[in-house]
Design an enzyme around this catalytic site. Structure first.
Site, short mmCIF file in Angstrom:
data_model
loop_
_atom_site.label_atom_id
_atom_site.label_comp_id
_atom_site.label_asym_id
_atom_site.label_seq_id
_atom_site.Cartn_x
_atom_site.Cartn_y
_atom_site.Cartn_z
N MET A 115 0.85 -1.20 0.00
CA MET A 115 0.00 0.00 0.00
C MET A 115 0.88 1.24 0.00
SD MET A 115 -2.86 -1.21 2.80
CE MET A 115 -1.69 -2.13 3.82
N VAL A 116 0.59 2.17 -0.88
CA VAL A 116 1.37 3.39 -0.97
C VAL A 116 1.37 4.12 0.37
CG1 VAL A 116 1.56 5.65 -2.08
CG2 VAL A 116 0.94 3.65 -3.43
N GLN A 168 7.90 -4.39 -3.26
CA GLN A 168 7.16 -4.14 -4.50
C GLN A 168 7.64 -2.87 -5.19
OE1 GLN A 168 3.06 -2.48 -5.09
NE2 GLN A 168 2.57 -4.60 -5.61
N CYS A 197 -1.97 -1.20 -9.55
CA CYS A 197 -2.37 0.12 -9.06
C CYS A 197 -3.22 0.84 -10.09
CB CYS A 197 -1.15 0.96 -8.72
SG CYS A 197 -1.57 2.61 -8.09
N HIS A 264 -5.88 -9.50 -7.69
CA HIS A 264 -6.97 -8.69 -7.14
C HIS A 264 -8.20 -8.95 -8.01
CE1 HIS A 264 -8.20 -4.69 -5.10
NE2 HIS A 264 -9.27 -5.37 -5.45
N ASN A 297 -6.85 -11.50 -3.52
CA ASN A 297 -6.97 -10.17 -2.93
C ASN A 297 -8.36 -9.61 -3.25
OD1 ASN A 297 -5.31 -6.97 -3.51
ND2 ASN A 297 -6.38 -7.70 -1.72
N GLY A 298 -9.01 -9.04 -2.21
CA GLY A 298 -10.33 -8.43 -2.40
C GLY A 298 -11.36 -8.98 -1.46
N ALA A 321 -5.73 -5.21 2.29
CA ALA A 321 -5.16 -3.87 2.19
C ALA A 321 -5.97 -2.91 3.04
CB ALA A 321 -5.12 -3.42 0.72
N GLU A 322 -6.97 -2.26 2.45
CA GLU A 322 -7.77 -1.27 3.18
C GLU A 322 -8.37 -1.81 4.48
OE1 GLU A 322 -8.49 2.01 2.80
OE2 GLU A 322 -7.03 2.20 1.19
#
Length: 487
Positions: A115-116, A168, A197, A264, A297-298, A321-322
Protein backbone atom coordinates in the site's frame (compact mmCIF):
# COMPACT_ATOMS: atom_id res chain seq x y z
CA UNK A 1 9.75 5.67 -16.22
CA UNK A 2 9.62 9.20 -17.47
CA UNK A 3 13.19 9.46 -18.69
CA UNK A 4 15.95 6.96 -19.19
CA UNK A 5 18.21 6.79 -16.14
CA UNK A 6 21.81 7.78 -16.65
CA UNK A 7 24.28 4.90 -16.68
CA UNK A 8 26.06 6.29 -13.64
CA UNK A 9 22.93 6.46 -11.51
CA UNK A 10 22.70 2.75 -10.61
CA UNK A 11 26.35 2.72 -9.57
CA UNK A 12 25.81 5.70 -7.27
CA UNK A 13 22.74 4.02 -5.82
CA UNK A 14 24.60 0.76 -5.13
CA UNK A 15 27.29 2.66 -3.24
CA UNK A 16 24.66 4.54 -1.27
CA UNK A 17 22.82 1.39 -0.25
CA UNK A 18 26.08 -0.24 0.80
CA UNK A 19 26.48 2.64 3.25
CA UNK A 20 22.85 2.36 4.30
CA UNK A 21 23.33 -1.35 5.07
CA UNK A 22 25.12 -0.32 8.24
CA UNK A 23 21.93 1.40 9.43
CA UNK A 24 19.88 -0.41 12.09
CA UNK A 25 16.89 -0.12 9.77
CA UNK A 26 18.47 -2.09 6.91
CA UNK A 27 20.36 -5.10 8.13
CA UNK A 28 21.25 -7.85 5.67
CA UNK A 29 19.79 -11.16 6.76
CA UNK A 30 21.89 -14.29 6.52
CA UNK A 31 20.72 -17.37 4.66
CA UNK A 32 21.22 -19.32 7.87
CA UNK A 33 18.69 -17.05 9.51
CA UNK A 34 16.26 -17.61 6.65
CA UNK A 35 16.65 -21.35 7.00
CA UNK A 36 16.01 -21.16 10.72
CA UNK A 37 12.74 -19.35 10.12
CA UNK A 38 11.61 -21.80 7.46
CA UNK A 39 12.44 -24.92 9.45
CA UNK A 40 10.99 -23.43 12.62
CA UNK A 41 7.71 -22.72 10.76
CA UNK A 42 4.74 -22.59 13.09
CA UNK A 43 6.74 -23.01 16.28
CA UNK A 44 8.87 -19.99 15.51
CA UNK A 45 5.84 -17.93 14.53
CA UNK A 46 4.22 -18.75 17.85
CA UNK A 47 7.42 -17.76 19.65
CA UNK A 48 7.47 -14.44 17.83
CA UNK A 49 3.90 -13.80 18.87
CA UNK A 50 4.72 -14.60 22.50
CA UNK A 51 7.64 -12.19 22.34
CA UNK A 52 5.40 -9.55 20.85
CA UNK A 53 3.01 -9.97 23.77
CA UNK A 54 5.54 -8.40 26.04
CA UNK A 55 6.13 -5.58 23.57
CA UNK A 56 2.42 -4.85 23.41
CA UNK A 57 1.84 -4.97 27.15
CA UNK A 58 2.04 -1.20 27.63
CA UNK A 59 -0.74 -0.73 25.12
CA UNK A 60 -2.93 -3.22 26.94
CA UNK A 61 -3.42 -5.48 23.94
CA UNK A 62 -2.51 -9.15 24.22
CA UNK A 63 -1.41 -10.55 20.85
CA UNK A 64 -2.97 -13.92 20.12
CA UNK A 65 -0.85 -16.94 19.40
CA UNK A 66 -0.33 -17.13 15.65
CA UNK A 67 1.14 -20.62 15.68
CA UNK A 68 -2.10 -22.19 14.47
CA UNK A 69 -2.52 -24.29 11.36
CA UNK A 70 -3.68 -21.14 9.59
CA UNK A 71 -0.43 -19.32 10.28
CA UNK A 72 2.06 -21.60 8.53
CA UNK A 73 1.62 -24.69 6.38
CA UNK A 74 4.99 -25.93 5.20
CA UNK A 75 3.37 -28.76 3.28
CA UNK A 76 1.20 -26.53 1.08
CA UNK A 77 1.54 -26.88 -2.65
CA UNK A 78 2.75 -29.70 -4.89
CA UNK A 79 5.78 -31.81 -4.14
CA UNK A 80 7.64 -32.71 -0.99
CA UNK A 81 6.68 -31.29 2.39
CA UNK A 82 10.32 -30.65 3.38
CA UNK A 83 11.37 -27.02 3.60
CA UNK A 84 13.77 -26.01 0.80
CA UNK A 85 16.95 -24.22 1.81
CA UNK A 86 17.90 -21.18 -0.29
CA UNK A 87 21.32 -21.63 -1.95
CA UNK A 88 24.35 -19.75 -0.62
CA UNK A 89 25.16 -17.60 -2.43
CA UNK A 90 21.94 -17.29 -4.40
CA UNK A 91 22.26 -16.37 -8.05
CA UNK A 92 19.85 -15.82 -10.90
CA UNK A 93 20.64 -19.35 -12.06
CA UNK A 94 20.25 -21.26 -8.78
CA UNK A 95 17.59 -19.29 -6.89
CA UNK A 96 14.49 -21.07 -5.65
CA UNK A 97 11.46 -21.19 -7.92
CA UNK A 98 7.69 -21.44 -7.47
CA UNK A 99 6.77 -23.96 -4.76
CA UNK A 100 10.29 -24.30 -3.36
CA UNK A 101 10.35 -20.51 -2.98
CA UNK A 102 6.90 -20.58 -1.39
CA UNK A 103 7.85 -23.26 1.14
CA UNK A 104 11.14 -21.54 1.97
CA UNK A 105 9.05 -18.62 3.29
CA UNK A 106 6.95 -20.97 5.43
CA UNK A 107 3.97 -21.15 3.02
CA UNK A 108 2.46 -17.97 4.48
CA UNK A 109 -1.31 -17.63 4.20
CA UNK A 110 -2.01 -14.16 5.56
CA UNK A 111 -0.32 -11.23 3.80
CA UNK A 112 -0.06 -7.50 4.43
CA UNK A 113 -0.77 -6.11 0.95
CA UNK A 114 1.46 -3.45 -0.62
CA UNK A 115 0.00 0.00 0.00
CA UNK A 116 1.37 3.39 -0.97
CA UNK A 117 2.73 5.07 2.18
CA UNK A 118 0.91 2.57 4.42
CA UNK A 119 2.66 -0.83 4.61
CA UNK A 120 5.85 0.61 6.10
CA UNK A 121 8.03 -1.19 8.65
CA UNK A 122 6.19 -0.09 11.82
CA UNK A 123 2.80 -1.12 10.42
CA UNK A 124 4.17 -4.42 9.08
CA UNK A 125 5.56 -5.14 12.52
CA UNK A 126 2.18 -4.44 14.13
CA UNK A 127 0.34 -6.71 11.70
CA UNK A 128 2.87 -9.53 12.16
CA UNK A 129 2.21 -9.43 15.91
CA UNK A 130 -1.45 -10.13 15.20
CA UNK A 131 -1.42 -13.00 12.75
CA UNK A 132 0.02 -11.71 9.45
CA UNK A 133 2.57 -14.23 8.18
CA UNK A 134 4.07 -12.31 5.24
CA UNK A 135 4.21 -8.66 4.21
CA UNK A 136 4.86 -6.44 1.21
CA UNK A 137 6.58 -3.06 1.39
CA UNK A 138 4.80 0.05 0.14
CA UNK A 139 4.91 0.45 -3.62
CA UNK A 140 8.38 1.77 -4.49
CA UNK A 141 9.07 3.82 -7.63
CA UNK A 142 12.00 2.03 -9.30
CA UNK A 143 13.65 5.03 -10.94
CA UNK A 144 13.37 7.23 -7.86
CA UNK A 145 14.79 4.40 -5.76
CA UNK A 146 17.83 4.13 -8.01
CA UNK A 147 18.52 7.83 -8.41
CA UNK A 148 17.39 9.49 -5.16
CA UNK A 149 19.18 8.57 -1.90
CA UNK A 150 16.67 10.70 0.02
CA UNK A 151 13.71 8.75 -1.41
CA UNK A 152 15.49 5.44 -0.90
CA UNK A 153 16.23 6.04 2.75
CA UNK A 154 12.65 7.07 3.49
CA UNK A 155 10.70 4.47 1.52
CA UNK A 156 12.60 1.28 2.38
CA UNK A 157 13.40 0.31 5.96
CA UNK A 158 13.60 -3.19 7.33
CA UNK A 159 15.38 -5.30 9.93
CA UNK A 160 16.41 -8.92 10.40
CA UNK A 161 13.06 -10.03 11.81
CA UNK A 162 10.98 -8.37 9.10
CA UNK A 163 10.53 -11.57 7.11
CA UNK A 164 9.11 -13.04 4.95
CA UNK A 165 9.22 -9.78 3.01
CA UNK A 166 8.39 -8.94 -0.60
CA UNK A 167 9.55 -5.56 -1.91
CA UNK A 168 7.16 -4.14 -4.50
CA UNK A 169 8.27 -1.87 -7.32
CA UNK A 170 6.42 0.03 -10.01
CA UNK A 171 8.29 0.55 -13.27
CA UNK A 172 8.06 0.38 -17.03
CA UNK A 173 11.77 0.13 -17.91
CA UNK A 174 13.34 -3.33 -17.39
CA UNK A 175 16.90 -2.04 -16.88
CA UNK A 176 15.84 0.55 -14.31
CA UNK A 177 13.73 -2.04 -12.51
CA UNK A 178 16.64 -4.49 -12.37
CA UNK A 179 18.98 -1.83 -10.97
CA UNK A 180 16.46 -1.01 -8.22
CA UNK A 181 15.69 -4.66 -7.47
CA UNK A 182 19.37 -5.54 -7.07
CA UNK A 183 19.62 -2.94 -4.31
CA UNK A 184 17.00 -4.65 -2.15
CA UNK A 185 17.66 -8.29 -3.11
CA UNK A 186 19.97 -8.96 -0.11
CA UNK A 187 17.28 -7.67 2.26
CA UNK A 188 14.14 -9.51 1.16
CA UNK A 189 12.71 -12.85 0.08
CA UNK A 190 11.48 -11.70 -3.32
CA UNK A 191 10.77 -8.68 -5.50
CA UNK A 192 7.22 -7.97 -6.63
CA UNK A 193 6.15 -5.93 -9.65
CA UNK A 194 3.00 -3.83 -9.39
CA UNK A 195 0.58 -4.37 -12.27
CA UNK A 196 -2.46 -3.53 -10.16
CA UNK A 197 -2.37 0.12 -9.06
CA UNK A 198 -5.36 1.89 -10.70
CA UNK A 199 -4.73 5.38 -9.32
CA UNK A 200 -4.13 8.59 -11.22
CA UNK A 201 -0.44 8.67 -10.29
CA UNK A 202 0.03 5.27 -11.98
CA UNK A 203 -1.72 6.46 -15.13
CA UNK A 204 0.48 9.54 -15.33
CA UNK A 205 3.64 7.49 -14.77
CA UNK A 206 2.53 4.65 -17.07
CA UNK A 207 2.90 1.83 -14.57
CA UNK A 208 0.74 -0.38 -12.36
CA UNK A 209 -2.62 -1.44 -13.81
CA UNK A 210 -2.10 0.81 -16.82
CA UNK A 211 0.46 -1.67 -18.15
CA UNK A 212 -2.42 -4.12 -18.61
CA UNK A 213 -2.70 -2.50 -22.05
CA UNK A 214 0.97 -3.24 -22.83
CA UNK A 215 1.60 -6.96 -22.44
CA UNK A 216 5.04 -6.77 -24.05
CA UNK A 217 6.30 -4.42 -21.35
CA UNK A 218 4.76 -6.58 -18.62
CA UNK A 219 6.49 -9.65 -20.07
CA UNK A 220 9.84 -7.89 -20.42
CA UNK A 221 9.82 -6.52 -16.87
CA UNK A 222 9.18 -9.94 -15.36
CA UNK A 223 11.58 -11.76 -17.69
CA UNK A 224 14.40 -9.33 -16.89
CA UNK A 225 14.17 -9.99 -13.16
CA UNK A 226 13.64 -13.71 -13.57
CA UNK A 227 16.78 -14.04 -15.67
CA UNK A 228 19.09 -11.66 -13.80
CA UNK A 229 17.93 -11.14 -10.19
CA UNK A 230 19.25 -13.45 -7.43
CA UNK A 231 15.86 -13.63 -5.67
CA UNK A 232 12.49 -14.70 -7.14
CA UNK A 233 10.23 -12.24 -8.92
CA UNK A 234 6.50 -12.12 -8.16
CA UNK A 235 3.64 -10.12 -9.66
CA UNK A 236 0.44 -8.49 -8.43
CA UNK A 237 -2.27 -8.20 -11.10
CA UNK A 238 -5.95 -7.38 -11.57
CA UNK A 239 -8.60 -9.18 -13.57
CA UNK A 240 -10.20 -7.99 -16.81
CA UNK A 241 -13.92 -7.77 -17.51
CA UNK A 242 -13.92 -11.23 -19.09
CA UNK A 243 -12.48 -14.50 -17.84
CA UNK A 244 -10.72 -15.44 -21.08
CA UNK A 245 -8.52 -12.32 -21.12
CA UNK A 246 -7.91 -12.61 -17.38
CA UNK A 247 -6.62 -16.16 -17.83
CA UNK A 248 -4.45 -15.26 -20.81
CA UNK A 249 -2.87 -12.37 -18.93
CA UNK A 250 -2.20 -14.47 -15.81
CA UNK A 251 -0.65 -17.26 -17.90
CA UNK A 252 1.57 -14.75 -19.72
CA UNK A 253 2.73 -13.35 -16.37
CA UNK A 254 3.58 -16.87 -15.21
CA UNK A 255 5.33 -17.78 -18.46
CA UNK A 256 7.46 -14.63 -18.26
CA UNK A 257 8.91 -15.86 -14.96
CA UNK A 258 6.67 -14.82 -12.05
CA UNK A 259 7.14 -17.37 -9.26
CA UNK A 260 4.03 -16.22 -7.37
CA UNK A 261 1.00 -14.31 -8.65
CA UNK A 262 -1.31 -12.23 -6.45
CA UNK A 263 -4.69 -11.57 -8.09
CA UNK A 264 -6.97 -8.69 -7.14
CA UNK A 265 -10.47 -9.76 -8.10
CA UNK A 266 -11.49 -6.34 -9.44
CA UNK A 267 -10.81 -4.61 -12.74
CA UNK A 268 -8.73 -1.48 -13.19
CA UNK A 269 -11.89 0.63 -13.33
CA UNK A 270 -13.29 -0.82 -10.09
CA UNK A 271 -11.27 1.34 -7.72
CA UNK A 272 -13.64 1.55 -4.76
CA UNK A 273 -14.03 -1.69 -2.86
CA UNK A 274 -17.37 -0.52 -1.45
CA UNK A 275 -18.86 -0.26 -4.95
CA UNK A 276 -18.41 -3.84 -6.17
CA UNK A 277 -17.55 -7.24 -4.74
CA UNK A 278 -14.27 -8.87 -5.71
CA UNK A 279 -14.62 -11.60 -8.33
CA UNK A 280 -13.50 -14.68 -6.41
CA UNK A 281 -14.76 -16.91 -9.24
CA UNK A 282 -12.17 -15.45 -11.65
CA UNK A 283 -9.45 -15.95 -9.03
CA UNK A 284 -10.54 -19.58 -8.63
CA UNK A 285 -10.19 -20.21 -12.38
CA UNK A 286 -6.78 -18.53 -12.50
CA UNK A 287 -5.63 -20.66 -9.56
CA UNK A 288 -6.75 -23.82 -11.36
CA UNK A 289 -4.67 -23.05 -14.44
CA UNK A 290 -1.44 -21.62 -13.00
CA UNK A 291 1.39 -23.85 -11.77
CA UNK A 292 2.83 -21.34 -9.31
CA UNK A 293 1.37 -20.24 -5.95
CA UNK A 294 -1.58 -17.85 -6.26
CA UNK A 295 -2.76 -15.29 -3.71
CA UNK A 296 -6.26 -13.85 -3.60
CA UNK A 297 -6.97 -10.17 -2.93
CA UNK A 298 -10.33 -8.43 -2.40
CA UNK A 299 -13.07 -8.46 0.24
CA UNK A 300 -10.88 -9.73 3.08
CA UNK A 301 -12.34 -7.80 6.03
CA UNK A 302 -11.98 -10.43 8.77
CA UNK A 303 -10.28 -13.73 9.53
CA UNK A 304 -13.55 -15.48 8.77
CA UNK A 305 -13.69 -13.87 5.32
CA UNK A 306 -10.03 -14.75 4.73
CA UNK A 307 -10.82 -18.41 5.39
CA UNK A 308 -13.93 -18.19 3.21
CA UNK A 309 -11.86 -16.75 0.37
CA UNK A 310 -9.26 -19.51 0.67
CA UNK A 311 -12.03 -22.09 0.51
CA UNK A 312 -13.86 -20.43 -2.40
CA UNK A 313 -10.82 -19.75 -4.57
CA UNK A 314 -8.43 -22.54 -3.63
CA UNK A 315 -5.77 -19.83 -3.35
CA UNK A 316 -2.61 -20.47 -1.38
CA UNK A 317 -2.92 -17.26 0.61
CA UNK A 318 -4.81 -13.98 0.86
CA UNK A 319 -3.85 -10.32 0.94
CA UNK A 320 -5.70 -7.58 2.77
CA UNK A 321 -5.16 -3.87 2.19
CA UNK A 322 -7.77 -1.27 3.18
CA UNK A 323 -9.53 -3.51 5.75
CA UNK A 324 -6.18 -4.24 7.39
CA UNK A 325 -5.60 -0.51 7.79
CA UNK A 326 -8.90 -0.31 9.68
CA UNK A 327 -8.11 -3.42 11.70
CA UNK A 328 -4.40 -4.34 11.95
CA UNK A 329 -5.40 -7.38 14.04
CA UNK A 330 -7.62 -8.69 11.22
CA UNK A 331 -5.70 -12.00 10.99
CA UNK A 332 -5.55 -12.59 14.75
CA UNK A 333 -6.90 -15.92 15.97
CA UNK A 334 -9.01 -15.59 18.04
CA UNK A 335 -10.14 -12.08 17.02
CA UNK A 336 -9.30 -9.29 19.46
CA UNK A 337 -12.78 -7.82 19.05
CA UNK A 338 -15.24 -10.25 17.44
CA UNK A 339 -17.78 -8.23 15.41
CA UNK A 340 -21.38 -8.30 16.55
CA UNK A 341 -22.46 -8.41 12.90
CA UNK A 342 -20.23 -10.75 10.88
CA UNK A 343 -21.55 -9.31 7.63
CA UNK A 344 -20.23 -5.88 8.69
CA UNK A 345 -16.98 -6.53 10.59
CA UNK A 346 -15.76 -2.95 10.22
CA UNK A 347 -15.33 -0.56 11.91
CA UNK A 348 -13.94 -2.27 14.99
CA UNK A 349 -16.08 -1.65 18.06
CA UNK A 350 -14.89 -0.31 21.40
CA UNK A 351 -11.39 0.87 22.23
CA UNK A 352 -9.48 -2.05 20.67
CA UNK A 353 -8.15 0.03 17.81
CA UNK A 354 -7.01 2.82 20.13
CA UNK A 355 -4.94 0.25 21.99
CA UNK A 356 -3.53 -0.97 18.69
CA UNK A 357 -2.81 2.64 17.72
CA UNK A 358 -0.86 3.16 20.94
CA UNK A 359 1.18 0.07 20.15
CA UNK A 360 1.79 1.34 16.61
CA UNK A 361 2.91 4.75 17.89
CA UNK A 362 5.49 3.06 20.12
CA UNK A 363 6.76 1.18 17.07
CA UNK A 364 7.15 4.43 15.13
CA UNK A 365 9.44 5.64 17.89
CA UNK A 366 11.54 2.53 17.38
CA UNK A 367 11.45 2.68 13.58
CA UNK A 368 11.61 6.17 12.13
CA UNK A 369 8.36 6.77 10.23
CA UNK A 370 7.35 9.85 8.18
CA UNK A 371 4.65 11.95 9.83
CA UNK A 372 2.30 11.63 6.83
CA UNK A 373 2.32 7.84 7.19
CA UNK A 374 1.59 8.02 10.91
CA UNK A 375 -1.27 10.45 10.36
CA UNK A 376 -2.75 8.21 7.67
CA UNK A 377 -2.78 5.24 10.05
CA UNK A 378 -4.35 7.29 12.83
CA UNK A 379 -7.26 8.22 10.56
CA UNK A 380 -7.72 4.65 9.35
CA UNK A 381 -7.62 3.05 12.79
CA UNK A 382 -9.74 5.48 14.80
CA UNK A 383 -11.34 7.72 12.20
CA UNK A 384 -14.81 6.34 12.88
CA UNK A 385 -14.63 7.64 16.46
CA UNK A 386 -13.33 11.01 15.29
CA UNK A 387 -16.64 11.45 13.45
CA UNK A 388 -18.17 11.79 16.93
CA UNK A 389 -15.33 13.50 18.78
CA UNK A 390 -14.79 16.19 16.19
CA UNK A 391 -12.59 18.36 18.42
CA UNK A 392 -10.00 15.57 18.47
CA UNK A 393 -10.26 15.30 14.69
CA UNK A 394 -9.74 19.04 14.30
CA UNK A 395 -6.63 18.92 16.48
CA UNK A 396 -5.23 16.07 14.38
CA UNK A 397 -5.93 17.87 11.11
CA UNK A 398 -4.74 21.28 12.30
CA UNK A 399 -1.50 22.12 10.49
CA UNK A 400 -0.33 24.74 12.97
CA UNK A 401 1.23 24.27 16.38
CA UNK A 402 3.62 21.56 17.48
CA UNK A 403 4.30 18.67 15.07
CA UNK A 404 2.03 15.65 15.48
CA UNK A 405 4.81 13.34 16.64
CA UNK A 406 4.28 9.98 18.33
CA UNK A 407 4.98 11.61 21.69
CA UNK A 408 2.25 14.20 21.00
CA UNK A 409 -0.20 11.61 19.67
CA UNK A 410 0.08 9.19 22.60
CA UNK A 411 -1.73 11.46 25.14
CA UNK A 412 -4.21 12.38 22.41
CA UNK A 413 -4.95 8.68 21.87
CA UNK A 414 -5.31 8.11 25.62
CA UNK A 415 -7.83 10.97 25.76
CA UNK A 416 -9.77 9.32 22.93
CA UNK A 417 -9.71 5.97 24.74
CA UNK A 418 -11.04 7.59 27.90
CA UNK A 419 -13.96 9.13 26.01
CA UNK A 420 -14.81 5.83 24.31
CA UNK A 421 -14.88 4.01 27.64
CA UNK A 422 -16.99 6.77 29.18
CA UNK A 423 -19.53 6.34 26.38
CA UNK A 424 -19.56 2.59 27.00
CA UNK A 425 -20.15 3.00 30.74
CA UNK A 426 -22.75 5.76 30.50
CA UNK A 427 -24.62 4.82 27.34
CA UNK A 428 -23.80 1.14 26.88
CA UNK A 429 -22.62 1.50 23.28
CA UNK A 430 -19.34 0.56 21.62
CA UNK A 431 -19.75 2.33 18.27
CA UNK A 432 -19.75 6.08 17.56
CA UNK A 433 -22.65 8.31 16.64
CA UNK A 434 -21.30 10.62 13.95
CA UNK A 435 -22.14 14.29 14.23
CA UNK A 436 -22.35 14.59 10.45
CA UNK A 437 -24.51 12.74 7.97
CA UNK A 438 -23.11 9.66 6.20
CA UNK A 439 -23.16 11.64 2.96
CA UNK A 440 -21.12 14.48 4.46
CA UNK A 441 -18.65 12.03 5.96
CA UNK A 442 -18.28 10.23 2.62
CA UNK A 443 -17.64 13.56 0.92
CA UNK A 444 -14.95 14.44 3.47
CA UNK A 445 -13.27 11.06 3.05
CA UNK A 446 -13.27 11.46 -0.73
CA UNK A 447 -11.73 14.92 -0.41
CA UNK A 448 -9.07 13.60 1.96
CA UNK A 449 -8.25 10.74 -0.42
CA UNK A 450 -7.95 13.17 -3.32
CA UNK A 451 -5.71 15.47 -1.31
CA UNK A 452 -3.48 12.54 -0.33
CA UNK A 453 -3.20 11.43 -3.98
CA UNK A 454 -2.31 14.94 -5.07
CA UNK A 455 0.29 15.21 -2.32
CA UNK A 456 1.84 11.90 -3.40
CA UNK A 457 2.01 13.14 -6.99
CA UNK A 458 3.59 16.39 -5.82
CA UNK A 459 6.25 14.50 -3.84
CA UNK A 460 7.05 12.36 -6.87
CA UNK A 461 7.26 15.40 -9.15
CA UNK A 462 9.49 17.22 -6.66
CA UNK A 463 11.80 14.22 -6.40
CA UNK A 464 12.21 14.08 -10.18
CA UNK A 465 12.85 17.83 -10.33
CA UNK A 466 15.56 17.47 -7.67
CA UNK A 467 17.18 14.62 -9.60
CA UNK A 468 17.13 16.55 -12.85
CA UNK A 469 18.57 19.67 -11.19
CA UNK A 470 21.45 17.69 -9.70
CA UNK A 471 22.08 16.01 -13.04
CA UNK A 472 22.29 19.36 -14.81
CA UNK A 473 24.70 20.64 -12.17
CA UNK A 474 26.96 17.59 -12.62
CA UNK A 475 26.72 17.54 -16.41
CA UNK A 476 25.90 21.03 -17.72
CA UNK A 477 24.87 21.10 -21.38
CA UNK A 478 27.68 21.91 -23.83
CA UNK A 479 27.80 25.48 -25.04
CA UNK A 480 26.27 25.97 -28.44
CA UNK A 481 28.65 26.77 -31.31
CA UNK A 482 28.37 30.35 -32.58
CA UNK A 483 26.13 30.73 -35.57
CA UNK A 484 27.89 31.01 -38.97
CA UNK A 485 27.23 34.26 -40.74
CA UNK A 486 25.42 33.97 -44.03
CA UNK A 487 27.54 34.58 -47.14
Amino acid sequence: DRTVARDAAPARAFASLARAAASPHIRPRSRASMTAQATGSAAETAGAANGAEANGANAGVKPPCSGSADAVDVAAGPGTSSVPVPPVPATAANKLKAWDFWRSMGSPKFHVAPMVDQSELAFRELCRRYGATCAYTPMVHARLFVESPKYREEIFTTHAGDRPLLVQFCANNPDTLLAAAKLVAPHCDGVDINFGCPQRIAKKGNYGAFLMDDWDTVHNLIKKLDEELPVPVTAKIRVYDDLETSLKFAKMVEAAGAQLVAVHGRTREQKRAADVRANWAFIREIKKQLKVPVLANGDIRSLEEARACLAATGADGVLSAEPLLENPSLFSDPPLAPPADKSHPLPVAGDTNVRLLLEYLELTKQYETPARMIRGHVHKMVGHWLAEFTDLREWLNHHGGAPKTADALIPWANELMGRINLVRRKEGRSLPIPKKSPRALAREQAEEAKAAAMAEQAREDAAFEEINAKRQKLDPPAAEAPATAAN
